[in-house]
Design a protein around this motif. Structure first.
Motif, PDB file in Angstrom:
ATOM      1  N   HIS A  98       0.855  -1.194   0.000  1.00  0.00           N
ATOM      2  CA  HIS A  98       0.000   0.000   0.000  1.00  0.00           C
ATOM      3  C   HIS A  98       0.886   1.238   0.000  1.00  0.00           C
ATOM      4  CE1 HIS A  98      -2.691   3.138   1.680  1.00  0.00           C
ATOM      5  NE2 HIS A  98      -3.628   2.454   1.067  1.00  0.00           N
ATOM      6  N   LEU A  99       0.379   2.314  -0.600  1.00  0.00           N
ATOM      7  CA  LEU A  99       1.100   3.579  -0.556  1.00  0.00           C
ATOM      8  C   LEU A  99       0.119   4.721  -0.656  1.00  0.00           C
ATOM      9  CD1 LEU A  99       3.064   4.093  -3.955  1.00  0.00           C
ATOM     10  CD2 LEU A  99       0.899   2.900  -3.707  1.00  0.00           C
ATOM     11  N   SER A 100       0.525   5.882  -0.134  1.00  0.00           N
ATOM     12  CA  SER A 100      -0.317   7.077  -0.176  1.00  0.00           C
ATOM     13  C   SER A 100       0.578   8.303  -0.151  1.00  0.00           C
ATOM     14  CB  SER A 100      -1.299   7.102   1.001  1.00  0.00           C
ATOM     15  OG  SER A 100      -0.604   7.156   2.243  1.00  0.00           O
ATOM     16  N   VAL A 101       0.025   9.434  -0.559  1.00  0.00           N
ATOM     17  CA  VAL A 101       0.751  10.704  -0.593  1.00  0.00           C
ATOM     18  C   VAL A 101       0.148  11.617   0.464  1.00  0.00           C
ATOM     19  CG1 VAL A 101       1.453  12.671  -2.022  1.00  0.00           C
ATOM     20  CG2 VAL A 101       1.165  10.408  -3.060  1.00  0.00           C
ATOM     21  N   THR A 102       1.000  12.322   1.204  1.00  0.00           N
ATOM     22  CA  THR A 102       0.495  13.273   2.194  1.00  0.00           C
ATOM     23  C   THR A 102      -0.256  14.403   1.493  1.00  0.00           C
ATOM     24  OG1 THR A 102       2.623  14.436   2.175  1.00  0.00           O
ATOM     25  CG2 THR A 102       2.286  12.756   3.873  1.00  0.00           C
ATOM     26  N   SER A 103      -1.163  15.036   2.215  1.00  0.00           N
ATOM     27  CA  SER A 103      -2.054  16.033   1.609  1.00  0.00           C
ATOM     28  C   SER A 103      -1.314  17.233   1.043  1.00  0.00           C
ATOM     29  CB  SER A 103      -3.090  16.498   2.637  1.00  0.00           C
ATOM     30  OG  SER A 103      -2.446  17.038   3.787  1.00  0.00           O
ATOM     31  N   ASP A 104      -0.107  17.517   1.592  1.00  0.00           N
ATOM     32  CA  ASP A 104       0.669  18.638   1.066  1.00  0.00           C
ATOM     33  C   ASP A 104       1.493  18.250  -0.161  1.00  0.00           C
ATOM     34  OD1 ASP A 104       2.743  17.131   2.118  1.00  0.00           O
ATOM     35  OD2 ASP A 104       3.256  18.551   3.704  1.00  0.00           O
TER      36      ASP A 104
END
Length: 350
Positions: A98-104
């Motif tokens: 799994h991976l995700s990008v921070t909101s900034d």
């Protein structure tokens, strides 16, 4: 007037993980009918089992779920949905799932499942991942001697209070603080200490702020609310799916208005629909997916799309506005070893 070309990208398992996928596949979505049309392989990359996108840049990220030296791959996405390789980086662990990008948009977070760690990669102005700024090892175990001998990071996402990591092996949802300068993680008190044997897999934050969690091993949907000390307390739980054998729930999605929750069950090959009123979840339907091993799903408008990993297909459903129940649209479309779907809306085509 311009129109929007809408795409759905499909990630899957390639031969190195016993699958038949060729890489990342591009589909066109008809917003009115919900139907999907296969446009072909967009990028050949090993076992891109989970996909995500940058919050502001036309960049797609994929894990390469490899047994020993896992990697992540980044691609720029053209208006027509074409993918161009941008960067590849090692995650420092095995089987990134799994991976995700921070909101900034400054950091990419990666959950290494088998090695039980979380990698942090800084993103440059183009969205390209750089070398890791941190690799946080998790420690813990659970009562399932086969699945919980050690930590298994299954999901990592940002929420309003920090970074959340669901750990299937330790029966925890860990909370961390991400330093915006150094890109390093600091472990805080666990957000959730689940019942032993739960096996936290994926989570969602409901519109009302409740944390919703699927337990892969306990085969349940549970929900947690803030306690006085800042942790989250178990407020309720229900079985995820019905059937003679284990349900092995995989993905959880929440309707935008918060009225319904959907859980994919790989044992009975169903999607369970739960009515959610802010206090609890009540099952209103359990719908066959028309395939085998529903690994992932996404909700786009009033359509639900489900990947049937082992029967090599993607099923389209239309959601009934009143009951929330998914109703199949046509027959499942053929797609090799699909494990993840990512909706993508391009810039207007004029």
């Amino acid at each position: 007037m311009g129109s929007h070309a809408e795409f759905v990208f499909v990630g899957g398992y390639t031969g190195d993980k016993g699958g038949a996928a060729e890489g990342i596949v591009r589909l066109r979505r008809d917003p009115a009918s919900g139907l999907l049309t296969r446009l072909g392989v967009a990028a050949r990359t090993p076992s891109p089992s989970f996909l995500t996108q940058h919050p502001t840049l036309p960049v797609l990220y994929a894990v390469n779920e490899l047994d020993s030296d896992g990697t992540i791959s980044a691609f720029t996405v053209a208006a027509d949905g074409e993918l161009t390789p941008l960067s590849i980086q090692p995650t420092g662990g095995s089987d990134p799932a799994h991976l995700s990008v921070t909101s900034d948009g400054r950091f990419l977070l990666v959950a290494n499942y088998s090695s039980g760690s979380v990698a942090v990669h800084p993103l440059d102005a183009e969205g390209a991942p750089g070398e890791r700024t941190d690799l946080l090892g998790l420690e813990g175990s659970g009562p399932d001697v086969e699945r919980q001998r050690g930590s298994h990071a299954h999901m990592v996402v940002e929420d309003r209070a920090g970074i959340l990591i669901s750990d299937l092996g330790a029966d925890r949802v860990w909370r961390c603080r991400l330093d915006p300068v150094s890109g390093r993680l600091t472990m805080l008190a666990p957000a959730v200490e689940a019942k032993p044997g739960t096996g936290p897999r994926h989570l969602r934050i409901a519109p009302d702020g409740t944390l919703l969690l699927v337990g892969e091993l306990a085969a349940n949907l549970s929900w947690y609310r803030p306690a006085a000390d800042g942790s989250l307390e178990l407020a309720g739980e229900v079985p995820a799916g019905e059937g003679a054998g284990p349900a092995f729930p995989s993905e959880i999605v929440c309707a935008r208005d918060g009225r319904f929750i959907y859980v994919a069950n790989r044992g009975p090959n169903t999607v369970s629909t739960f009515a959610w009123d802010g206090d609890g979840a009540v099952k209103v339907a359990e719908t066959p997916t028309g395939g085998d091993w529903p690994r992932h799903m996404i909700l786009v408008g009033d359509h639900l799309y489900v990947t049937n990993q082992l029967s090599h297909s993607v099923t389209t459903f239309r959601i009934d506005a009143e009951t929330g129940t998914p109703l199949p649209v046509g027959e499942p479309m053929a797609e090799a070893s699909p494990t993840c779907l990512l909706r993508w809306t391009s810039m207007p085509i004029r």
